[in-house]
Design a protein around this motif. Sequence first.
Motif, PDB file in Angstrom:
ATOM      1  N   GLU A 163      51.811 -24.525 -20.103  1.00 24.89           N
ATOM      2  CA  GLU A 163      52.346 -23.214 -19.872  1.00 24.89           C
ATOM      3  C   GLU A 163      53.352 -22.552 -20.894  1.00 24.89           C
ATOM      4  OE1 GLU A 163      51.282 -22.371 -15.282  1.00 24.89           O
ATOM      5  OE2 GLU A 163      53.100 -23.975 -15.560  1.00 24.89           O
ATOM      6  N   GLU A 164      54.163 -23.979 -21.298  1.00 29.06           N
ATOM      7  CA  GLU A 164      55.397 -23.535 -21.962  1.00 29.06           C
ATOM      8  C   GLU A 164      54.764 -23.314 -23.528  1.00 29.06           C
ATOM      9  OE1 GLU A 164      58.492 -22.462 -22.228  1.00 29.06           O
ATOM     10  OE2 GLU A 164      59.191 -23.980 -20.894  1.00 29.06           O
ATOM     11  N   ASP A 165      53.721 -23.756 -23.851  1.00 33.13           N
ATOM     12  CA  ASP A 165      53.141 -23.782 -25.023  1.00 33.13           C
ATOM     13  C   ASP A 165      52.405 -22.430 -25.120  1.00 33.13           C
ATOM     14  OD1 ASP A 165      52.271 -25.063 -27.675  1.00 33.13           O
ATOM     15  OD2 ASP A 165      50.150 -24.736 -26.839  1.00 33.13           O
ATOM     16  N   GLY A 166      51.955 -22.028 -24.055  1.00 33.96           N
ATOM     17  CA  GLY A 166      51.278 -20.441 -23.912  1.00 33.96           C
ATOM     18  C   GLY A 166      52.222 -19.616 -24.271  1.00 33.96           C
ATOM     19  N   VAL A 167      53.602 -19.723 -23.818  1.00 33.95           N
ATOM     20  CA  VAL A 167      54.412 -18.603 -24.124  1.00 33.95           C
ATOM     21  C   VAL A 167      55.197 -18.967 -25.409  1.00 33.95           C
ATOM     22  CG1 VAL A 167      54.638 -18.144 -21.604  1.00 33.95           C
ATOM     23  CG2 VAL A 167      56.340 -19.747 -22.446  1.00 33.95           C
ATOM     24  N   GLY A 168      54.892 -20.122 -26.207  1.00 30.02           N
ATOM     25  CA  GLY A 168      55.288 -20.183 -27.454  1.00 30.02           C
ATOM     26  C   GLY A 168      56.865 -20.569 -27.619  1.00 30.02           C
ATOM     27  N   LEU A 169      57.141 -21.283 -26.290  1.00 28.11           N
ATOM     28  CA  LEU A 169      58.598 -21.554 -26.416  1.00 28.11           C
ATOM     29  C   LEU A 169      59.041 -23.309 -26.346  1.00 28.11           C
ATOM     30  CD1 LEU A 169      59.979 -18.939 -24.040  1.00 28.11           C
ATOM     31  CD2 LEU A 169      60.411 -18.948 -26.484  1.00 28.11           C
ATOM     32  N   THR A 170      57.685 -24.063 -26.766  1.00 33.19           N
ATOM     33  CA  THR A 170      57.886 -25.355 -26.515  1.00 33.19           C
ATOM     34  C   THR A 170      59.086 -26.040 -27.334  1.00 33.19           C
ATOM     35  OG1 THR A 170      55.788 -25.778 -26.048  1.00 33.19           O
ATOM     36  CG2 THR A 170      56.597 -27.750 -27.012  1.00 33.19           C
ATOM     37  N   ASP A 171      59.291 -25.560 -28.440  1.00 26.70           N
ATOM     38  CA  ASP A 171      60.340 -25.891 -29.762  1.00 26.70           C
ATOM     39  C   ASP A 171      61.455 -25.153 -29.554  1.00 26.70           C
ATOM     40  OD1 ASP A 171      58.420 -27.707 -30.643  1.00 26.70           O
ATOM     41  OD2 ASP A 171      57.711 -25.987 -32.116  1.00 26.70           O
ATOM     42  N   VAL A 172      61.488 -24.190 -28.575  1.00 19.21           N
ATOM     43  CA  VAL A 172      62.879 -23.494 -28.169  1.00 19.21           C
ATOM     44  C   VAL A 172      63.622 -23.937 -27.057  1.00 19.21           C
ATOM     45  CG1 VAL A 172      63.640 -21.230 -27.542  1.00 19.21           C
ATOM     46  CG2 VAL A 172      61.845 -21.350 -29.181  1.00 19.21           C
ATOM     47  N   VAL A 173      63.128 -24.202 -26.117  1.00 18.46           N
ATOM     48  CA  VAL A 173      63.700 -24.716 -24.944  1.00 18.46           C
ATOM     49  C   VAL A 173      64.557 -26.170 -25.173  1.00 18.46           C
ATOM     50  CG1 VAL A 173      62.260 -23.595 -23.111  1.00 18.46           C
ATOM     51  CG2 VAL A 173      61.526 -25.816 -23.901  1.00 18.46           C
ATOM     52  N   PRO A 174      65.642 -26.320 -24.226  1.00 19.74           N
ATOM     53  CA  PRO A 174      66.266 -27.765 -24.482  1.00 19.74           C
ATOM     54  C   PRO A 174      65.573 -28.902 -24.166  1.00 19.74           C
ATOM     55  CG  PRO A 174      67.257 -26.506 -22.628  1.00 19.74           C
ATOM     56  CD  PRO A 174      66.323 -25.410 -23.596  1.00 19.74           C
ATOM     57  N   PHE A 175      64.648 -28.548 -23.140  1.00 22.03           N
ATOM     58  CA  PHE A 175      63.828 -29.770 -22.781  1.00 22.03           C
ATOM     59  C   PHE A 175      62.705 -29.129 -21.934  1.00 22.03           C
ATOM     60  CE2 PHE A 175      66.902 -29.016 -19.359  1.00 22.03           C
ATOM     61  CZ  PHE A 175      66.113 -29.134 -18.294  1.00 22.03           C
ATOM     62  N   LEU A 176      61.522 -30.025 -21.676  1.00 25.16           N
ATOM     63  CA  LEU A 176      60.305 -29.381 -21.248  1.00 25.16           C
ATOM     64  C   LEU A 176      60.637 -29.991 -19.771  1.00 25.16           C
ATOM     65  CD1 LEU A 176      57.575 -30.278 -24.109  1.00 25.16           C
ATOM     66  CD2 LEU A 176      58.445 -27.973 -23.187  1.00 25.16           C
ATOM     67  N   VAL A 177      60.255 -29.165 -18.705  1.00 21.86           N
ATOM     68  CA  VAL A 177      60.320 -29.512 -17.382  1.00 21.86           C
ATOM     69  C   VAL A 177      59.673 -30.545 -16.870  1.00 21.86           C
ATOM     70  CG1 VAL A 177      60.167 -28.564 -14.972  1.00 21.86           C
ATOM     71  CG2 VAL A 177      61.253 -26.892 -16.741  1.00 21.86           C
ATOM     72  N   GLU A 178      58.151 -30.395 -17.401  1.00 16.65           N
ATOM     73  CA  GLU A 178      57.176 -31.549 -16.895  1.00 16.65           C
ATOM     74  C   GLU A 178      57.564 -32.791 -17.362  1.00 16.65           C
ATOM     75  OE1 GLU A 178      52.477 -32.621 -18.091  1.00 16.65           O
ATOM     76  OE2 GLU A 178      53.095 -30.606 -18.063  1.00 16.65           O
ATOM     77  N   ASP A 179      58.120 -32.898 -18.949  1.00 14.76           N
ATOM     78  CA  ASP A 179      58.405 -34.228 -19.422  1.00 14.76           C
ATOM     79  C   ASP A 179      59.291 -34.746 -18.559  1.00 14.76           C
ATOM     80  OD1 ASP A 179      56.489 -33.918 -21.158  1.00 14.76           O
ATOM     81  OD2 ASP A 179      57.585 -33.727 -23.038  1.00 14.76           O
ATOM     82  N   MET A 180      60.660 -33.792 -18.383  1.00 19.10           N
ATOM     83  CA  MET A 180      61.813 -34.276 -17.588  1.00 19.10           C
ATOM     84  C   MET A 180      61.650 -35.097 -16.485  1.00 19.10           C
ATOM     85  SD  MET A 180      64.215 -33.709 -15.216  1.00 19.10           S
ATOM     86  CE  MET A 180      64.001 -31.982 -14.811  1.00 19.10           C
TER      87      MET A 180
END
Length: 225
Positions: A163-180
């Motif tokens: 979903e984060e990839d879908g909104v194009g913000l994977t490299d913008v957010v300080p961390f990915l919720v799923e990964d954390m």
Amino acid sequence: MKVLIVLTSHSELGNTGRKTGFWLEELAAPYYIFKDAGVGMVLASPEGGQPPLDPKSKEPASQTEATHRFEADVEATAQLAATVRLDSVQQANFDAVFYPGGHGPLWDLANDKHSIALIEAFIAANKPVALVCHAPGVLRDVKTPAGRPLVEGKQVTGFTNTEEDGVGLTDVVPFLVEDMLKANGGVYSKGADWGSYVLTDGLLITGQNPASSAEAAAVLLKRLA
């Protein structure tokens, strides 16, 4: 019955020059589920006052019946404009806490010592904590009384990497919720992207995305009943 709703005060979307904040649907849907059930609410944010709204959550594609109702509700918009400071609230005055998402919480609430202590206090007092979309990210540094990550061994969900990839913000957010959540030992699972998916494990209620906000609030309400 009274629920605390905690919103972000962060408005900058990384270094993109774009704005972020809280996601309107994730406040509006729970707000009316609680209000229509006669549950009192206090809205809080780290800085108090009017929290920033993610402008994308006001676009036509993101609008819902609840968002239209909220924006036309003079009492609700006045309450939103006057959120209390997060450092002024105590769990003793509430039966539960609900965290709407939007990207903003990843920058401020995830690091906020008052938010961290508040969630730990709710859990210690055997009171439920519900978070949707990006808001499960605020659990990053929340610990159990034994000093372990709160989400360790817990069934949890939150905004997915896809979903984060879908909104194009994977490299913008300080961390990915799923990964954390996975890194902190959470037993992470997800439903279809953009569909409602809510998990409950003990006192913890987590929802995957904006579409999950109404269901998460309904689960919390049922828990309080």
